[in-house]
Design a protein around this motif. Structure first.
Motif, mmCIF file in Angstrom:
data_model
loop_
_atom_site.group_PDB
_atom_site.id
_atom_site.type_symbol
_atom_site.label_atom_id
_atom_site.label_comp_id
_atom_site.label_asym_id
_atom_site.label_seq_id
_atom_site.Cartn_x
_atom_site.Cartn_y
_atom_site.Cartn_z
ATOM 1 N N GLY A 74 5.232 187.743 6.149
ATOM 2 C CA GLY A 74 5.199 187.296 4.760
ATOM 3 C C GLY A 74 6.553 187.427 4.079
ATOM 4 N N VAL A 75 7.221 188.571 4.289
ATOM 5 C CA VAL A 75 8.524 188.769 3.643
ATOM 6 C C VAL A 75 9.584 187.873 4.287
ATOM 7 C CG1 VAL A 75 7.993 191.101 2.905
ATOM 8 C CG2 VAL A 75 9.067 190.750 5.127
ATOM 9 N N LEU A 76 9.423 187.584 5.573
ATOM 10 C CA LEU A 76 10.352 186.664 6.237
ATOM 11 C C LEU A 76 10.205 185.257 5.665
ATOM 12 C CD1 LEU A 76 9.988 187.829 9.959
ATOM 13 C CD2 LEU A 76 12.004 188.105 8.515
ATOM 14 N N ALA A 77 8.971 184.867 5.395
ATOM 15 C CA ALA A 77 8.730 183.536 4.830
ATOM 16 C C ALA A 77 9.343 183.395 3.444
ATOM 17 C CB ALA A 77 7.226 183.277 4.766
ATOM 18 N N ARG A 78 9.504 184.517 2.751
ATOM 19 C CA ARG A 78 10.115 184.490 1.427
ATOM 20 C C ARG A 78 11.638 184.633 1.477
ATOM 21 N NH1 ARG A 78 5.442 187.643 0.503
ATOM 22 N NH2 ARG A 78 6.621 189.608 0.526
ATOM 23 N N GLY A 79 12.189 184.594 2.686
ATOM 24 C CA GLY A 79 13.642 184.600 2.824
ATOM 25 C C GLY A 79 14.275 185.936 3.132
ATOM 26 N N ALA A 80 13.475 186.981 3.242
ATOM 27 C CA ALA A 80 14.040 188.292 3.564
ATOM 28 C C ALA A 80 14.472 188.315 5.025
ATOM 29 C CB ALA A 80 13.011 189.384 3.309
ATOM 30 N N ARG A 81 15.665 188.816 5.277
ATOM 31 C CA ARG A 81 16.195 188.902 6.632
ATOM 32 C C ARG A 81 16.887 190.256 6.807
ATOM 33 N NH1 ARG A 81 13.497 185.112 6.884
ATOM 34 N NH2 ARG A 81 13.821 183.069 7.860
ATOM 35 N N ALA A 82 17.154 190.593 8.053
ATOM 36 C CA ALA A 82 17.889 191.822 8.332
ATOM 37 C C ALA A 82 19.250 191.776 7.659
ATOM 38 C CB ALA A 82 18.059 192.000 9.841
ATOM 39 N N GLY A 83 19.600 192.833 6.955
ATOM 40 C CA GLY A 83 20.895 192.897 6.297
ATOM 41 C C GLY A 83 20.905 192.370 4.879
ATOM 42 N N THR A 84 19.781 191.818 4.406
ATOM 43 C CA THR A 84 19.715 191.310 3.033
ATOM 44 C C THR A 84 19.053 192.350 2.138
ATOM 45 O OG1 THR A 84 17.529 190.294 3.314
ATOM 46 C CG2 THR A 84 19.466 188.966 3.918
ATOM 47 N N PRO A 85 19.371 192.338 0.834
ATOM 48 C CA PRO A 85 18.715 193.280 -0.086
ATOM 49 C C PRO A 85 17.197 193.112 -0.085
ATOM 50 C CG PRO A 85 20.639 192.282 -1.122
ATOM 51 C CD PRO A 85 20.423 191.540 0.155
ATOM 52 N N GLU A 86 16.738 191.854 0.051
ATOM 53 C CA GLU A 86 15.291 191.597 0.068
ATOM 54 C C GLU A 86 14.640 192.250 1.286
ATOM 55 O OE1 GLU A 86 17.430 188.591 -2.253
ATOM 56 O OE2 GLU A 86 17.602 189.298 -0.179
ATOM 57 N N GLY A 87 15.307 192.104 2.426
ATOM 58 C CA GLY A 87 14.769 192.701 3.642
ATOM 59 C C GLY A 87 14.745 194.209 3.570
ATOM 60 N N LYS A 88 15.820 194.787 3.065
ATOM 61 C CA LYS A 88 15.896 196.235 2.933
ATOM 62 C C LYS A 88 14.814 196.753 1.997
ATOM 63 C CE LYS A 88 18.975 199.930 1.362
ATOM 64 N NZ LYS A 88 20.287 200.262 0.770
ATOM 65 N N GLY A 89 14.638 196.078 0.852
ATOM 66 C CA GLY A 89 13.631 196.507 -0.106
ATOM 67 C C GLY A 89 12.220 196.405 0.444
ATOM 68 N N ALA A 90 11.949 195.317 1.170
ATOM 69 C CA ALA A 90 10.611 195.125 1.727
ATOM 70 C C ALA A 90 10.280 196.201 2.741
ATOM 71 C CB ALA A 90 10.521 193.740 2.372
#
Length: 255
Positions: free
Chosen positions: A201-217
């Motif tokens: 789900g978080v990947l579909a929203r654009g979160a990736r390794a090394g991104t603030p979104e990925g880290k937060g998720a």
């Protein structure tokens, strides 16, 4: 000399090399005769037994020296090749973080025994990384086979699924260089989340390794699981193992 005077203790023999009669061929005939007596008496030709009757230990031959030198660093070389991580500049340019090339990297088994917080050889970790390298290789293979060629919708779906699984593992494994590091239980949860599709789900929203979104998720997931099942997390850190019941409970909590 009386062969009966030599020691034949099994425990002592296990700790010493045992020579062959042919190892003494270059020595004097008198020594060879004494060696023959020992062989006939079935006395092991160990350094201890030889010293008791004042027979020198044979020097290694030139061939044996070559063999010894060739094998001298084999264990070190095996250890080096056992754990190799290959970082690729092209992958870094594409935004991959970390830019890990799974086809050139080798898994490392049995390391980290001196690490208290997280061991790479811990049973708990082994139980959740069994297919990790296979998943990375599968993603690479499907991408290579689909590039430059028209694909059916089914094949395109398989490619997307495999790439998503790869990205999930990359997100689960990524840690900031200046971070405090994770405990073993947190690594287990992150990898379980990736393998079970709980990061899709978080990947579909654009979160990736090394991104603030990925880290937060990922931090949010780890904090949630820690609050829901603290006893299981503590047990993993203490025993370095993961029972089937605890694994199933972790997966239920993340659904």
């Amino acid at each position: 000399p009386n062969p009966d005077d030599t020691e034949t203790n099994d425990d002592a023999e296990d700790e010493e090399p045992v020579f062959e009669a042919s190892d003494f061929d270059a020595m004097a005939e008198k020594i060879q005769d004494r060696i023959s007596m020992l062989v006939k008496a079935k006395v092991p030709l160990t350094p201890t037994n030889l010293a008791k009757i004042q027979i020198p230990v044979p020097r290694p031959s030139a061939a044996e020296n070559v063999k010894r030198l060739a094998l001298q660093h084999v264990e070190d070389l095996i250890s080096m090749s056992d754990g190799q991580v290959w970082l690729d500049g092209e992958l870094a340019k594409q935004g991959r973080s970390p830019p890990l090339d799974s086809t050139r990297s080798l898994t490392r088994v049995g390391v980290g025994a001196d690490t208290r917080t997280c061991r790479a050889d811990a049973p708990a970790l082994r139980s959740v990384v069994g297919s990790l390298r296979f998943e990375f290789q599968q993603a690479t293979d499907v991408l290579n086979s689909s590039s430059g060629a028209s694909s059916s919708s089914s094949a395109a779906g398989d490619t997307a699924k495999q790439v998503r699984k790869r990205d999930a593992f990359l997100l689960a494994m990524h840690q900031e260089p200046d971070g405090e590091g994770r405990r073993l239980s947190q690594e287990v949860v992150a990898l379980l989340a990736a393998s079970g599709g709980h990061l899709d789900g978080v990947l579909a929203r654009g979160a990736r390794a090394g991104t603030p979104e990925g880290k937060g998720a990922l931090e949010g997931l780890l904090g949630f699981v820690e609050a829901e099942v603290p006893d299981i997390m503590a047990s993993i850190d203490k025993t370095l193992d993961l029972t089937l019941e605890d694994k199933e409970m972790l997966e239920r909590v993340m659904r």
